[in-house]
Design an enzyme around this catalytic site. Structure first.
Site, PDB file in Angstrom:
ATOM      1  N   ASP A 242       1.261  -7.784   2.182  1.00 28.11           N
ATOM      2  CA  ASP A 242       1.336  -6.337   1.951  1.00 28.11           C
ATOM      3  C   ASP A 242       2.790  -5.903   1.783  1.00 28.11           C
ATOM      4  O   ASP A 242       3.399  -5.339   2.681  1.00 28.11           O
ATOM      5  CB  ASP A 242       0.677  -5.608   3.130  1.00 28.11           C
ATOM      6  CG  ASP A 242       0.378  -4.152   2.829  1.00 28.11           C
ATOM      7  OD1 ASP A 242       0.915  -3.640   1.834  1.00 28.11           O
ATOM      8  OD2 ASP A 242      -0.380  -3.533   3.589  1.00 28.11           O
TER       9      ASP A 242
ATOM     10  N   SER B  56       4.073   2.225   8.354  1.00 32.34           N
ATOM     11  CA  SER B  56       3.810   1.242   7.309  1.00 32.34           C
ATOM     12  C   SER B  56       5.084   0.979   6.521  1.00 32.34           C
ATOM     13  O   SER B  56       5.732   1.901   6.038  1.00 32.34           O
ATOM     14  CB  SER B  56       2.726   1.757   6.362  1.00 32.34           C
ATOM     15  OG  SER B  56       1.490   1.815   6.997  1.00 32.34           O
TER      16      SER B  56
ATOM     17  N   HIS C   9       0.820  -1.213   0.000  1.00 32.04           N
ATOM     18  CA  HIS C   9       0.000   0.000   0.000  1.00 32.04           C
ATOM     19  C   HIS C   9       0.860   1.273   0.000  1.00 32.04           C
ATOM     20  O   HIS C   9       0.384   2.349  -0.363  1.00 32.04           O
ATOM     21  CB  HIS C   9      -1.013  -0.004   1.153  1.00 32.04           C
ATOM     22  CG  HIS C   9      -0.459   0.223   2.517  1.00 32.04           C
ATOM     23  ND1 HIS C   9      -0.184  -0.804   3.394  1.00 32.04           N
ATOM     24  CD2 HIS C   9      -0.169   1.363   3.190  1.00 32.04           C
ATOM     25  CE1 HIS C   9       0.257  -0.308   4.534  1.00 32.04           C
ATOM     26  NE2 HIS C   9       0.272   1.016   4.434  1.00 32.04           N
TER      27      HIS C   9
END
Length: 712
Positions: A220, A647, A84
């Site tokens: 991810d 992240s 992402h």
């Protein structure tokens, strides 16, 4: 589910901060954290984590494109981050004919690595404390405006002194609400190329449904490579650039994780508000966040109608939609968690204790006596504004056309007023910018979103004066007005804006309907009355004194500052949550590939899977990446303290070896940006073994794994 035990960070800090809580400055690791980390399993010295004289772990961790974290994992500048985090670049490089976002991509060699238009990584060089220097320029007699001016002047001087003539980017940041200041020196590399990503059915498996949820089953991750000139210096994109040979890169462990294993994370957490007063929490829960959620959901729903009909539209809006959806669910989770556990009331009780201390002696009273009262007054008088501002920012967040005329207005005005020679100089760049902007805009979608968001903003912000032009548009029928405005506006299409460039008119720009609307919205949003400015100034001073007083009243406690996109270290352990019947794993601190297959829904947008993955799971074709117990690991939990911006952060064992990749938190502890919950707050990570299995066994890109240094 066990009852949350809330730990009030900002107001009742009477016991030491526990090991799993805190986002710590690297320069203070030796003094504040190293002993605790050693007891938990760290085998590195503080110097091996952060050093300005020698290579250390901080040299292997970068800020990725200004909003995420990434880590170097090979001697040739290979970078690993979340799927992402790379989403925008991957979508940009994709097309309906070569849809890397949907199908995945792995460069067969370095010649196959793709350059997005704009992507950079930032290396952290060093930091230092300049609190005395900066605070020595201010005094209590200054107004907030005078204080800000003096501080900004000193900041500018410090940044210039440490930039070495522009070689480095220097940023001075405020901490503890303006009670401390530190400068950070960075070096940016702008030639960053796309190496590979799994298909969306792996990289975004679970979609919005599973976002912020545990158990997760998401691969991810995505990969990029940093390029430099032949001397290893930052350079603009060139075919002559070579892969960067970094000072430090991470070794990768295949040992796997067990519950209670030590885990530490280095990264760039974006924003926490652990010192936020109770009034701020109450304002967010009842006024700001509900408006944010409603405006975001409306924009998402309108975008989705068009994205589902056209692959190009879906690619062009994929990143915007994903960003809005992420925070839509986050804010709703915040509302639910903060309301359920009465966080505002708990903090209010802490404020009452502080207020008692603040008024306990003449000395305290003189400095801190009115702090709590001032804060309460500010929130009481700005609640409706908070609701208004969040509906309006929802409009800005989901509608490109709401702000595009404002962003371009200054440049276009200068172009219209320039002489022929200056226009000829400006025109190529303007034409390029216009072409790139409109290439990604779908006008029917933009009309629909703008009309819907304007209606919502005007009708739901009744408790606060709305932007006059927006009110007029809604009163006149927003859909009809917008259709007419787009038909006559120079911003209505790429062709109409290009035509204006050929015959520029300042008057036409000034009277353009979309320009008038956009400027009115932005001006209204940024306008501050004298009353509001006074409230804001009083609030800023009171909040600064609150934090100063809290630290003064509990001097033996170890404090950490709120996150603000500067590098931090957090440490904890691999740790389960209470058993969850949705997880097929033996213990609820990890998930397996079988759990992924159990969620499979053929042709579903969120839960479809490649047939090859299903077959490989069936035959247990896991190679060396399987856990010793025989399963293929996918995700695992730690109790590290992270937030947005982390992240892509590396999760490392006690030797500093990479064991996973942080990518999410759990919704049960969604209040974590305001208050840390030791019982339920978790970080959700991609197991590095799953990353390598997908690259090597599933995708057949073993040459990329061969670059890495793997230890067992």
């Amino acid at each position: 589910m066990k009852k949350l035990i809330l730990f009030l960070t900002a107001f009742v800090l009477v016991t030491p901060v526990r090991a799993d809580e805190g986002m710590w400055f690297l320069m203070f690791i030796e003094r504040l954290n190293h002993r605790d980390m050693q007891k938990m399993g760290l085998q590195l010295t503080a110097e091996e984590i952060y050093s300005i004289n020698h290579h250390s772990l901080k040299d292997a961790v970068v800020q990725f494109n200004g909003g995420c974290t990434a880590e170097l994992i090979s001697k040739d500048g290979l970078v690993l981050t979340n799927h992402h985090c790379g989403y925008d670049a991957i979508a940009e490089l994709s097309s309906p004919q070569a849809n890397y976002l949907h199908d995945g991509y792995w460069a067969k060699d370095k010649a196959g690595e793709l350059k997005p238009k704009s992507l950079f990584v930032r290396f952290f060089v060093r930091m230092d404390d300049v609190s005395k220097r900066i605070l020595g320029k201010v005094n209590d007699k200054m107004t907030e405006a005078e204080r800000e001016k003096a501080i900004n002047q000193e900041i500018a001087a410090i940044e210039k002194e440490n930039s070495e003539g522009g070689k480095y980017t220097v940023s001075v940041r405020s901490f503890f609400q303006g009670n401390e200041y530190y400068y950070f020196v960075y070096q940016d590399y702008k030639d960053v190329r796309f190496v590979g990503t799994p298909p969306e059915s792996i990289g975004k498996f679970g979609g919005d449904t599973d976002n912020w949820e545990w158990p997760r089953h998401t691969g991810d991750f995505s990969m990029f490579r940093i390029y430099a000139d032949k001397e290893g210096n930052p350079a603009d994109y060139s075919e002559n650039n070579v892969p960067l040979h970094p000072k430090k890169y991470l070794k990768i462990s295949l040992k796997g994780v067990q519950e209670n294993d030590f885990a530490m994370i280095l990264g760039y957490p974006g924003r926490t508000n652990r010192w936020m007063p109770s009034g701020g929490i109450e304002q967010n829960v009842k006024f700001a966040y509900p408006a944010w959620v409603e405006a975001s959901k409306l924009g998402m729903d309108r975008m989705k109608v068009y994205m589902d009909k056209d692959t190009k539209v879906r690619l062009d809006y994929a990143s915007k939609y994903a960003q809005v959806a992420n925070y839509w669910k986050n804010r709703q989770g915040m509302i639910d968690a903060l309301t359920k556990h009465k966080t505002a009331a708990t903090k209010a009780a802490g404020e009452a204790k502080f207020d008692k201390w603040a008024n306990s002696t003449p000395k305290n009273k003189e400095k801190y006596g009115t702090v709590v009262t001032t804060l309460k007054n500010y929130y009481a008088k700005t609640n409706e504004k908070a609701r208004h501002d969040n509906y309006l920012t929802g409009l800005f967040r989901t509608s490109n056309m709401a702000m595009l005329p404002t962003r371009m207005n200054k440049t276009l005005s200068a172009f219209a007023k320039a002489d022929a020679a200056k226009r000829a100089e400006m025109q190529p760049e303007l034409e390029k910018a216009i072409a790139e902007t409109y290439e990604k805009l779908y006008i029917p979608l933009e009309k629909d979103v703008l009309a819907a968001e304007l209606n919502l903003y005007v009708t739901k912000s009744a408790g606060y004066a709305v932007a006059p032009k927006a009110a007029d548009v809604v009163k006149a029928d927003s859909k009809a007005w917008i259709e007419k405005a787009f038909a006559s506006s120079i911003f209505g299409s790429k062709e109409s804006l290009m035509a204006w460039l050929k015959n520029p008119s300042a008057e036409a720009l000034q009277n353009d309907p979309l320009t008038v609307l956009s400027l009115d919205l932005s001006t209204h949003f940024n306008n501050k009355s004298e009353e509001l400015q006074k409230l804001t100034d009083d609030y800023s001073r009171a909040f600064r004194l609150l934090v100063e007083g809290l630290r003064e009243s509990n001097p033996k406690t170890k404090y950490y500052p709120d996150a603000n996109s500067t590098m931090r270290l957090t440490y904890g352990k691999v740790r389960s949550l209470p058993a969850d019947k949705r997880n097929d794993a033996a213990k609820n601190y990890y998930t397996t590939l079988q759990g992924v297959v159990n969620k499979y829904k053929p042709n579903d947008e969120e839960f479809d899977l490649p047939k090859r993955l299903i077959e490989m799971n069936k035959t247990k074709d896991f190679g060396r990446y399987a856990d010793k117990a025989g399963y293929m690991p996918v995700n695992f939990l730690t109790d590290n303290d992270i937030t947005g911006g982390n992240s892509g952060s590396p999760v490392m064992n006690g030797k500093g070896e990479l064991i996973g990749l942080a990518f999410d938190g759990n919704i049960e502890a969604m209040a974590g940006d305001v208050i840390f919950d030791h019982q339920l707050q978790r970080t959700i990570n991609v197991d590095i073994r799953y990353v390598l299995w997908v690259i090597d066994k599933f995708a057949g890109a073993k040459h990329i794994v061969d670059e890495m240094t793997i230890v067992k």
